[in-house]
Design an enzyme around this catalytic site. Structure first.
Site, PDB file in Angstrom:
ATOM      1  CB  SER A 393       3.254   4.816  10.179  1.00 22.31           C
ATOM      2  OG  SER A 393       1.977   5.089  10.696  1.00 22.31           O
ATOM      3  CG  HIS A 446      10.720  10.807  -7.286  1.00 20.50           C
ATOM      4  ND1 HIS A 446      11.801  10.065  -7.701  1.00 20.50           N
ATOM      5  CD2 HIS A 446       9.678  10.445  -8.073  1.00 20.50           C
ATOM      6  CE1 HIS A 446      11.437   9.283  -8.694  1.00 20.50           C
ATOM      7  NE2 HIS A 446      10.152   9.494  -8.952  1.00 20.50           N
ATOM      8  CG  ASP A 450      16.164   5.367  -8.514  1.00 18.12           C
ATOM      9  OD1 ASP A 450      17.294   5.540  -8.988  1.00 18.12           O
ATOM     10  OD2 ASP A 450      15.856   4.348  -7.842  1.00 18.12           O
TER      11      ASP A 450
END
Lengths: 476, 372
Positions: A393, A446, A450
């Site tokens: 974006s 998550h 990681d």
């Protein structure tokens, strides 16, 4: 006393108040017209049947096409009531009265007849008017008298209440610039005009251009009129905020976004940001822009960002994956369909460039051009808008440096690019130089990604962009 | 023909304190103005402006204008019924809705527009059309043109060369009409043919007619010659000078508030939202795997938005929750392919990730969009 005579003879005006009180009651005896109004309170509002007036050309019936008001609405004189159509002519019917709509005689698509009632309007008696206010006899109004006067070739529109205010303050309506619809003179215009005057009172002109018979209606609430009489020259008007809240239903695309964002909220996001030195890329793009233009393509920075991301995804495919609903399986997507957030009239749309892994930077630029022109024309297709696996974006084109982008399901990562700023940085020799710096803010899911993976992907992406020549080694 | 320079009047308007009064007041009972713009929205906005702001008691106005390709529908018409919206989008032809009644017309630079502004009392369409016929005959006496009682002008007794519409307000009125000089007839017939089936509405329908360009009768005729001839006749009948004053529809000082009027004419709410309520009852023929599915769709559209939507799908073709999401999403949404595309593609993000399901969903949505 016929009002016409009163108008033409100015001397009578000065003794009007005395006379009129006398004539008031007697005139009432002879009067048989229903549209006679007085300032003494009347028991309840009078219902007047507003008839459909002549359209011209001998037309006797029309079709009602649209109502602008509904039963219970209050209308002012000159407000639009409905739209009717007859033989290729569309006619706007406006109200002759101030009041409240009590009945609509026709529904949409009904045939309405000229001369027959169109709506019933309840005309309220004015409330709380002081008794010393002079009572002006008002025989029934013919439409033409009431509408407008011509001054300098321009109409002067004002409701009776406004005319009264002007008259009480000895103001010529021709001196006032109307700010309402059709240049209508509003109460505010009179009050503003008064505020500008130093207190000089203009003598009424013998032509008496501002004294049409005044009809007492509920056009303006009585309170400000009283105020105006007691305070002839208001110095400053308190600014009244008359804004109203506006409630609209959430529909269409917005509804779908609500669903998407609610689903996105369920993804545990973590963020990771970094700073990229684009000095070399800026130079490279300057060199390549004219080449692309020759081929008819606009070259921005995005194709480089997108290609670098794809190269990074080859090393860290978990970022181009999708987690199923029950978090049981991770699907590693083969295609790098990189979405580009686009700001359009409708809002945020995310078309994607398909199979970036086999596209050159130029191919990506061509595709971006195509998507951008379709996007601004509102003609993006379903295939352009579905199948995305990873999103970038470029919010920096509008502004900003850091962002916290929201992942678009079913994807697992997204990057927001800030604007490119020229900032001082130290080079290898410890000297300060002008660097083109852009910030990137990543968000990732998550549950399966990681921090270390995200950091390494970002470093790789950053190294390709800071040293564009290194992209050559890994380009497929 | 004398074209009075716009600059002269602008200078005058700077000198006097009331520019409006200066520009608009001329000696005599009439004024002839011509737009320098070919933008249909700007020109329609000029009509609105004159209708709302000008006092036509002392002075009537003739407004001459031409537009780059556009389809103009009447106030109470249904654009889906009247033209091929898909083709318009592809060819970049504008859609406009005027404030007067009547039917749909195709505008391009070969089609001239004439607007006669008068007070409401002096509104009279026959007289205006007869003026045009008189002007045409003065220019080319051999032309067989006459006015019908439907306010059309026919060439050779069978070809329509002019259509009429009118708008009446409280004190002013205008009558405008087209005149086919040299319009592109093939584009005209292709855009004015609606491909949308199953529409039911009370919107004003257009009456299709055989058309012909005046250019086909006499190849020397140009739009400029026709405009001039009509202006000349108007000047004679109103006893004014044969001057045509140029007007720029983007001039906010001359026409205060015009840019708002221009913007309003381009809003979705005006173009599509003003469509009278209608219903769509169609059959989608979807080629799926080895068969063709016949899906019945029923929709009620109010103010351009889908109020009710019913899609008759085979059982379990789509999971029921998904089907109800689709229907819920479409309800209240604009009856517009772009809106529907963004809606369904966004909804797809929260669907189970199943290729087969996605394929069916895309197929259904692509077909639904063809109705819009």
């Amino acid at each position: 006393v016929c009002i016409h005579r009163v108008r033409s003879c100015s001397s009578i005006r000065f003794i009007k108040s005395k006379y009129v009180c006398v004539f008031d009651k007697s005139a009432l005896k002879f009067s048989h017209q229903q549209r006679l109004f007085r300032t003494s309170p009347v028991s309840c509002g009078q219902i007047v049947q507003f008839k459909l007036s002549d359209i011209g050309e001998g037309i006797t019936e029309v079709t009602v096409k649209e109502w602008y008001i509904k039963e219970g609405d209050s209308v002012s004189q000159f407000d639009s009531i409905c739209e009717v159509q007859s033989d290729k002519a569309s006619v706007t019917i406006t109200s002759r009265y101030d009041g409240i709509i009590r009945k609509l005689h026709y529904s949409i698509d009904d045939i309405a007849f000229v001369g027959k009632p169109l709506v019933d309007i309840e005309i309220d008696a004015s409330k709380g008017v002081a008794p010393e206010e002079d009572v002006v006899e008002t025989p029934p109004m013919s439409h033409e008298e009431h509408t407008h006067q011509e001054i300098k070739g321009h109409k002067t529109l004002a409701t009776p209440a406004v005319r009264r205010l002007a008259m009480e303050n000895n103001i010529k309506l021709s001196e006032i610039v109307g700010t309402g619809k059709d240049n209508r003179i509003l109460k505010e215009d009179i009050l503003n005009y008064l505020a500008k005057q130093t207190g000089a009172i203009l003598p009424p002109s013998p032509k008496a251009e501002i004294v049409p018979p005044v009809r007492k209606t509920e056009a303006a609430p009585a309170a400000p009129k009283d105020k105006a009489r007691r305070i002839p020259v208001p110095v400053s008007r308190p600014i009244a905020f008359s804004g109203k809240d506006k409630t609209e239903p959430v529909t269409g695309f917005q509804k779908a976004m609500v669903k998407t964002m609610s689903a996105a909220l369920k993804i545990p996001h973590f963020g990771y940001s970094d700073e990229i030195d684009l000095t070399e890329l800026v130079q490279l793009r300057e060199e390549l822009k004219p080449l692309a233009e020759i081929r008819g393509v606009k070259l921005s920075f995005m194709p480089f960002f997108i290609k670098a991301a794809s190269l990074g995804l080859l090393q860290y495919p978990i970022l181009n994956a999708s987690l199923d609903e029950n978090c049981q399986n991770v699907t590693y997507k083969a295609s790098h369909n990189i979405g580009v957030a686009m700001d359009t009239e409708q809002g945020l749309i995310v078309p994607n460039v398909k199979n970036v892994q086999v596209c050159s930077v130029f191919d990506i630029a061509v595709e971006l051009n195509r998507l951008q022109s379709l996007g601004s024309a509102g003609q993006l297709g379903t295939s352009d808008l579905t199948g995305g696996t990873f999103t970038l974006s470029n919010i920096g084109t509008i502004g900003g440096t850091y962002a916290k982008p929201v992942i678009l399901p079913p994807e697992v990562a997204i990057g927001a690019l800030g604007k490119i700023q020229v900032l001082p940085r130290f080079n290898g020799k410890g000297e300060v130089f002008k660097a083109q710096i852009m910030n990137v803010s990543w968000s990732a899911d998550h549950r399966i990604i990681d921090g270390a993976t995200m950091a390494r992907f970002s470093n790789l992406w950053k190294s390709y962009l800071e040293n564009p020549a290194s992209m050559l080694l890994d380009l497929k | 023909m004398v074209l009075q320079s716009f600059k002269n009047c602008l200078w005058l308007s700077c000198v006097l304190r009331t520019p409006k009064a200066c520009f608009w007041s001329t000696a005599g009972g009439g004024l002839i103005i011509q737009s320098v713009s070919n933008d249909v929205y700007q020109n329609l906005a000029v009509e609105d402006w004159i209708h709302d702001h000008m006092d036509l008691e002392k002075q009537q106005i003739l407004f001459l204008w031409r537009n780059s390709p556009a389809v103009v529908i009447g106030r109470h018409q249904n654009p889906w019924q009247e033209c091929n919206l898909r083709l318009l989008r592809q060819k970049n032809i504008k859609l406009a809705r005027r404030r007067s009644g009547g039917g749909t017309v195709y505008h391009d630079l070969g089609n001239i527009n004439l607007t006669f502004f008068t007070t409401r009392k002096k509104y009279e369409r026959m007289g205006n059309l007869k003026l045009i016929v008189k002007a045409l005959k003065a220019l080319r006496p051999q032309l067989d043109v006459h006015v019908t009682d439907r306010y059309d002008i026919l060439l050779d007794r069978q070809y329509k060369i002019s259509g009429t519409a009118a708008k009446l307000g409280r004190t002013s009125a205008y009558h405008h009409c087209t005149l086919l000089c040299n319009a592109d007839k093939s584009v005209l017939s292709s855009v004015l043919k609606s491909p949308y089936k199953g529409l039911k509405s009370n919107a004003t329908p257009s009456v299709p007619a055989l058309v012909k360009n005046l250019f086909e009768e006499d190849a020397c005729l140009t739009s400029e010659m026709l405009l001039d001839a009509i202006a000349k006749e108007y000047a004679v009948q109103h006893q004014i000078d044969h001057h045509i004053t140029l007007i720029n529809p983007a001039d906010e000082t001359l026409l205060p508030g015009i840019s708002n009027k221009t913007k309003e004419l381009q809003t979705w709410e005006w173009l599509y939202g003003k469509t009278p309520n209608f219903s769509v009852s169609a059959s989608l023929n979807m080629a799926y795997k080895d068969s063709v599915l016949d899906i019945k769709v029923n929709m009620d559209v109010k103010h351009g938005r889908i109020e009710v939507c019913n899609i008759d799908l085979p059982e379990q073709w789509l999971p029921p929750e998904l089907y109800s999401e689709l229907v819920k999403g479409l309800t209240g949404s604009k009856f517009c392919p772009n809106e529907t595309t963004t809606l369904v593609t966004t909804l797809l993000r929260t669907c189970p990730q199943d290729d087969e399901l996605h394929h069916r969903w895309s197929l259904l949505c692509e077909n639904m969009m063809r109705l819009m």
